[in-house]
Design a protein around this motif. Structure first.
Motif, PDB file in Angstrom:
ATOM      1  N   SER B  28       0.832  -1.214   0.000  1.00 24.42           N
ATOM      2  CA  SER B  28       0.000   0.000   0.000  1.00 24.42           C
ATOM      3  C   SER B  28       0.858   1.253   0.000  1.00 24.42           C
ATOM      4  O   SER B  28       0.568   2.221  -0.699  1.00 24.42           O
ATOM      5  CB  SER B  28      -0.882   0.048   1.247  1.00 24.42           C
ATOM      6  OG  SER B  28      -1.786  -0.995   1.244  1.00 24.42           O
ATOM      7  N   PHE B  32       0.929   4.039  -2.914  1.00 23.95           N
ATOM      8  CA  PHE B  32       0.584   5.425  -2.577  1.00 23.95           C
ATOM      9  C   PHE B  32       1.727   6.362  -3.001  1.00 23.95           C
ATOM     10  O   PHE B  32       1.506   7.384  -3.660  1.00 23.95           O
ATOM     11  CB  PHE B  32       0.312   5.537  -1.073  1.00 23.95           C
ATOM     12  CG  PHE B  32      -0.047   6.926  -0.608  1.00 23.95           C
ATOM     13  CD1 PHE B  32      -1.032   7.659  -1.260  1.00 23.95           C
ATOM     14  CD2 PHE B  32       0.582   7.500   0.488  1.00 23.95           C
ATOM     15  CE1 PHE B  32      -1.376   8.945  -0.824  1.00 23.95           C
ATOM     16  CE2 PHE B  32       0.242   8.783   0.932  1.00 23.95           C
ATOM     17  CZ  PHE B  32      -0.730   9.502   0.268  1.00 23.95           C
ATOM     18  N   PHE B  72       1.370   5.933   7.033  1.00 20.15           N
ATOM     19  CA  PHE B  72       0.918   6.841   5.973  1.00 20.15           C
ATOM     20  C   PHE B  72       1.159   8.295   6.367  1.00 20.15           C
ATOM     21  O   PHE B  72       1.469   9.132   5.531  1.00 20.15           O
ATOM     22  CB  PHE B  72      -0.564   6.612   5.648  1.00 20.15           C
ATOM     23  CG  PHE B  72      -0.780   5.651   4.509  1.00 20.15           C
ATOM     24  CD1 PHE B  72      -0.554   4.295   4.677  1.00 20.15           C
ATOM     25  CD2 PHE B  72      -1.180   6.106   3.260  1.00 20.15           C
ATOM     26  CE1 PHE B  72      -0.734   3.399   3.624  1.00 20.15           C
ATOM     27  CE2 PHE B  72      -1.355   5.226   2.190  1.00 20.15           C
ATOM     28  CZ  PHE B  72      -1.139   3.871   2.383  1.00 20.15           C
ATOM     29  N   THR B 141      -4.848  12.513  -3.359  1.00 18.43           N
ATOM     30  CA  THR B 141      -4.533  11.855  -2.092  1.00 18.43           C
ATOM     31  C   THR B 141      -5.780  11.428  -1.315  1.00 18.43           C
ATOM     32  O   THR B 141      -5.864  10.296  -0.852  1.00 18.43           O
ATOM     33  CB  THR B 141      -3.674  12.800  -1.214  1.00 18.43           C
ATOM     34  OG1 THR B 141      -2.454  13.031  -1.892  1.00 18.43           O
ATOM     35  CG2 THR B 141      -3.394  12.185   0.143  1.00 18.43           C
ATOM     36  N   ILE B 144      -7.436   8.395  -2.877  1.00 19.87           N
ATOM     37  CA  ILE B 144      -6.648   7.172  -2.657  1.00 19.87           C
ATOM     38  C   ILE B 144      -6.840   6.679  -1.224  1.00 19.87           C
ATOM     39  O   ILE B 144      -7.105   5.507  -0.983  1.00 19.87           O
ATOM     40  CB  ILE B 144      -5.143   7.420  -2.926  1.00 19.87           C
ATOM     41  CG1 ILE B 144      -4.915   7.747  -4.402  1.00 19.87           C
ATOM     42  CG2 ILE B 144      -4.312   6.209  -2.513  1.00 19.87           C
ATOM     43  CD1 ILE B 144      -3.514   8.259  -4.718  1.00 19.87           C
ATOM     44  N   GLU B 149      -7.526   2.786   0.036  1.00 20.85           N
ATOM     45  CA  GLU B 149      -6.948   2.282   1.277  1.00 20.85           C
ATOM     46  C   GLU B 149      -7.964   2.101   2.387  1.00 20.85           C
ATOM     47  O   GLU B 149      -7.652   1.540   3.433  1.00 20.85           O
ATOM     48  CB  GLU B 149      -5.805   3.197   1.733  1.00 20.85           C
ATOM     49  CG  GLU B 149      -4.653   3.300   0.726  1.00 20.85           C
ATOM     50  CD  GLU B 149      -4.047   1.938   0.357  1.00 20.85           C
ATOM     51  OE1 GLU B 149      -4.201   0.985   1.130  1.00 20.85           O
ATOM     52  OE2 GLU B 149      -3.444   1.842  -0.729  1.00 20.85           O
TER      53      GLU B 149
END
Lengths: 99, 192
Positions: B28, B32, B72, B141, B144, B149
């Motif tokens: 992930s 990203f 993240f 962003t 996503i 996610e």
């Protein structure tokens, strides 16, 4: 004239008349729709919304469309594979900093 | 990163957390990173930097809490603080200004286009990827984080350091922009 009552005027802009025209642009509906599809809505919100779309084709179609776009993103986005050496290179760097 | 009750892990424990809680998210994280940099080497660097920082600050991580959101957040901060400055990308539009505008009440919501479900269902990966990639990075962003996610609004607020209300409105704006892009594709495909 008695016929132009406030109530009559209001009836022109009630959700029902908007629904009849198929152009429900109620911002509240759109807000609920987003919350529901993002899994952020309360049970009550869901009930209200799903009850509403039974009679409102505009919101029903909007719901279908938004749902299909989310599905498209989830299932069809290109996936990159992690470069084979990345994990090893991270581990090596960590080991070297620990020295 | 919570400062209170900071744990102090043994070396063995650190290695275990890193292996069991951090590394499983590398897929992930890399995707990203790639989607915000559009470059394989940059994405690799960004992910590597994130993991090195995660290890260095591992005592700020509470075991059993959301490791993915924590990672993240580090990645996003690395991207903004170090990466964006270095990158050759041209200056972005003043996105904050755009957002303030769209958050105001006066905005007339012109929401739905005539994009149809059937057209969306016919689309292939390249089309959706291109549409998403055409959005400004901050809009890309949020989509996503939310759709791919599966982060909640609250997690996104923490990752991005913005209030939940801003998450919601940025997402809303991003979705409308994406819909516009998809609609152009639909039209070019012959759908109306």
């Amino acid at each position: 004239m008695a016929i132009f009552t406030t109530q009559w005027l209001k009836s022109l802009v009630t959700p029902k008349s908007k629904i009849d025209l198929g152009i429900c642009k109620d911002e509240e509906c759109n807000r609920l729709l987003q919350l529901i599809l993002d899994g952020e809505a309360s049970e009550n919100d869901e009930k209200t919304f799903f009850q509403h779309i039974k009679n409102c084709s505009y919101c029903y179609n909007g719901y279908k469309l938004e749902k299909s776009i989310r599905k498209l993103i989830r299932t069809k986005m290109r996936k990159e594979s992690v470069p084979a050496d990345l994990v090893d290179s991270i581990k090596l760097k960590i080991q070297s900093t620990q020295g | 990163m919570a400062e209170q009750n900071k744990p102090t892990y043994t070396e063995e424990k650190k290695a275990k957390i890193f292996e069991k809680e951090f590394l499983p998210h590398i897929d992930s994280m890399y995707n990203f990173a790639y989607r915000i940099t559009f470059d394989e080497d940059d994405a690799k660097d960004l992910v590597q930097e994130t993991y090195l920082k995660a290890f260095r600050f591992i005592d700020s991580f509470q075991e059993g809490t959301n490791a993915k959101a924590w990672l993240f957040r580090i990645l996003k901060n690395s991207f903004i603080n170090d990466f964006r400055k270095k990158s050759k990308e041209p200056a972005k539009v003043d996105y904050q200004e755009v957002e303030t505008f769209y958050n105001s009440d006066e905005v007339d919501e012109t929401i739905t286009s005539d994009l149809r479900v059937e057209a969306v269902q016919e689309m292939i990966g390249d089309e959706v990827s291109n549409a998403l990639n055409a959005l400004a990075v901050d809009f890309r962003t949020v989509i996503i984080l939310c759709d791919l996610e599966g982060f909640t609004y609250e997690e996104m607020a923490k990752i991005l350091d913005i209030p939940i209300g801003t998450v919601r409105s940025r997402l809303h704006r991003a979705r409308n922009l994406l819909k516009e892009k998809l609609r152009s594709y639909a039209v070019s495909m012959g759908y109306k």
